[in-house]
Design an enzyme around this catalytic site. Structure first.
Site, mmCIF file in Angstrom:
data_model
loop_
_atom_site.group_PDB
_atom_site.id
_atom_site.type_symbol
_atom_site.label_atom_id
_atom_site.label_comp_id
_atom_site.label_asym_id
_atom_site.label_seq_id
_atom_site.Cartn_x
_atom_site.Cartn_y
_atom_site.Cartn_z
ATOM 1 N N ARG A 1 0.901 -1.149 0.012
ATOM 2 C CA ARG A 1 -0.076 0.003 0.041
ATOM 3 C C ARG A 1 0.835 1.131 0.123
ATOM 4 O O ARG A 1 0.488 2.332 -0.745
ATOM 5 C CB ARG A 1 -0.788 0.133 1.174
ATOM 6 N N THR A 2 1.639 1.334 0.868
ATOM 7 C CA THR A 2 2.853 2.379 0.945
ATOM 8 C C THR A 2 3.293 2.607 -0.283
ATOM 9 O O THR A 2 3.631 3.801 -0.830
ATOM 10 C CB THR A 2 3.539 2.442 2.201
ATOM 11 N N LYS B 1 22.955 -7.215 -1.678
ATOM 12 C CA LYS B 1 23.332 -8.391 -0.801
ATOM 13 C C LYS B 1 24.679 -8.173 0.014
ATOM 14 O O LYS B 1 25.693 -7.856 -0.612
ATOM 15 C CB LYS B 1 23.613 -9.721 -1.885
ATOM 16 N N ARG C 1 11.596 2.235 3.370
ATOM 17 C CA ARG C 1 11.115 1.281 4.261
ATOM 18 C C ARG C 1 12.060 0.304 4.763
ATOM 19 O O ARG C 1 12.823 -0.411 3.896
ATOM 20 C CB ARG C 1 9.969 0.690 3.482
ATOM 21 N N HIS D 1 6.232 6.473 11.023
ATOM 22 C CA HIS D 1 5.618 6.239 9.738
ATOM 23 C C HIS D 1 4.917 7.598 9.444
ATOM 24 O O HIS D 1 3.621 7.763 9.316
ATOM 25 C CB HIS D 1 4.451 5.319 9.955
#
Ligand SMILES: [Zn+2]
Lengths: 156, 308
Positions: free
Chosen positions: B57-58, B86, B107, B135
């Site tokens: 969603r974000t 990595k 995020r 958030h």
């Protein structure tokens, strides 16, 4: 008796004497100053020494004058400590410790999910606050967690 | 007021005036967010979406916001984030992405990661959620929804559900305290608002009430902000069943509500709002989800300095 004790504290030629440390905190004071077995100057300390205002610890560091920033970290553990700078056996400067408003790389964040506890190339950073009700508290600048008790246990 | 090169990490970094400025900007951009007007404000800008954990969603909301303003999106989704970078630490990743993009949306599962990213980035960083603490774009969109659908001045709001672990409500409390809102916290005893937050609010002279019953307060509020109660918070499954039913918004409950009551929810919901509520004028949670787009448009445009 008083004279004799003063002599004991001042009997270094050049360096720093940290007096009136909260009894039992001397080893933590060394840790907070980053003094480890690699330190090359002479260190001596007294723990649980009787003083006019109850028991206290005293740390003497010979041949080294520590910076004000370093010394103020001691206030996190021992707000009543005093700092004596000694030159040629004389106390040239005597100060109370002042609580710093910010500390870096001194204390570990208690939040295990905090980025400062990961392998990233950063040091822990805290703002330092003091209130009458809650005493000294450290606020993590990364995750905003607060450490208000047993700060000595989280020294790096 | 210039936001150019400003990071968006925590709501606590923003004053009430600055929040109002973001909300005003979002309101101006709303016709673009709805697709009614065209904009090329972010023409030639590249926005990197760096998501180290899934949050569809974000991510979609940021992507739509960037594209509606004509920007290009460099989408380093969670799978790519783990293989392309990595073994690399986040600090280095941020240093590299800073060379490619004009802004980074991050995020990340670790608390405080966005704050650290901002230290290493040479472009603005917007926190798309770090760990369990911040958030901020969610809080901005919650405030925007309240302002658009109800009112921020003289607001009486109830927050219900998991108030202990819910970061969205913690951050919202702080932001609403800047507006002097009256707050009611509705939760089972196990999931009460952390006492230090309640204490902080009272220190700021905010009127705060705590209860475990929606019935008691439903007639006396302008906004009801529902959150999800997760089964795993309860060691005893019977207790969960009891709570699940006591904190549920139903058509019956709403008979006692003010006709202007608005119900918000950060979504996804499970069963704390029954489907019959969706058709009532009280339900504003799908609009709330949409408002994430103008809010994120505003934050992108302000941080990149294309709106001053
Ligand atoms: Zn932390």
């Amino acid at each position: 008796m008083k004279e004799k004790r003063d002599l004991k504290i001042q009997a270094i030629e050049n360096g720093t004497v940290i007096d009136h440390i909260t009894a039992g905190q001397a080893l933590n004071v060394l840790r907070i100053l980053g003094i480890s077995s690699a330190f090359r100057e002479t260190i001596s300390f007294v723990m649980n020494a009787p003083g006019a205002r109850g028991k206290k610890d005293v740390v003497k560091i010979e041949g080294k004058e520590l910076s004000v920033e370093e010394l103020n970290r001691i206030a996190l553990l021992s707000p009543k400590a005093t700092i004596n700078i000694i030159r040629d056996f004389e106390v040239v400067q005597k100060n109370d410790v002042v609580l710093p408003s910010y500390v870096e790389g001194v204390v570990r964040c208690t939040n295990s999910n905090c980025i400062s506890n990961s392998s990233e190339p950063i040091k822990s950073k805290f703002s330092v606050l003091q209130s009458d009700e809650e005493g000294v508290s450290l606020h993590c600048l990364y995750c905003e967690h607060v450490i208000s008790e047993e700060i000595a246990e989280y020294l790096l | 007021m210039s936001f150019k090169n400003r990071n968006v990490i925590s709501m606590k970094d923003f004053s009430r005036e600055e929040i109002d400025y973001v909300l005003d900007t979002a309101e101006k951009l709303e016709p673009v967010a709805r697709g009614e007007e065209r904009s090329r404000l972010l023409d030639g800008k590249i926005i990197s979406l760096l998501f180290f954990e899934p949050s569809t969603r974000t991510r979609l909301s940021f992507e739509v916001a960037a594209r509606r303003l004509g920007g290009q999106v460099l989408n380093l989704g969670s799978v790519e984030a783990s293989s392309v970078m990595k073994g690399e630490n986040l600090a280095d990743t941020i240093r590299v992405i800073s060379k490619y993009a004009d802004l980074i949306v991050l995020r990340h599962p670790l608390d405080g990661s966005a704050r650290m990213a901002a230290e290493f980035a040479t472009v603005p960083v917007i926190n798309g959620g770090d760990g369990s603490v911040h958030h901020p774009t969610q809080t901005f969109l919650d405030l925007y929804t309240i302002r658009r659908e109800s009112h921020l001045e003289g607001l009486k709001i109830a927050m219900a559900g998991d108030l202990k672990y819910g970061r969205t409500v913690h951050s919202l409390c702080h932001a609403l305290s800047l507006y002097g809102a009256e707050m009611v916290f509705v939760s089972p005893p196990e999931l009460r608002m952390p006492p230090e937050i309640v204490r902080d609010l009272r220190k700021q002279k905010i009127r705060v009430k705590e209860t475990d019953s929606l019935e008691d307060i439903i007639g006396d509020i302008d906004v009801l902000y529902m959150t999800r109660v997760q089964r795993e918070r309860f060691p005893d499954p019977d207790e969960y069943e009891r709570v699940k039913n006591s904190l549920r918004v139903t058509g019956d409950l709403l008979k006692a509500a003010d006709p202007d009551l608005k119900i918000l929810h950060p979504l996804p919901r499970v069963n704390e709002i029954s489907p019959e509520v969706d058709e009532t004028p009280h339900a504003r949670y799908f609009e709330q989800a949409f408002y994430g787009v103008p809010i994120r448009m505003a934050l992108l445009a302000l941080a990149m300095g294309v709106i001053e």
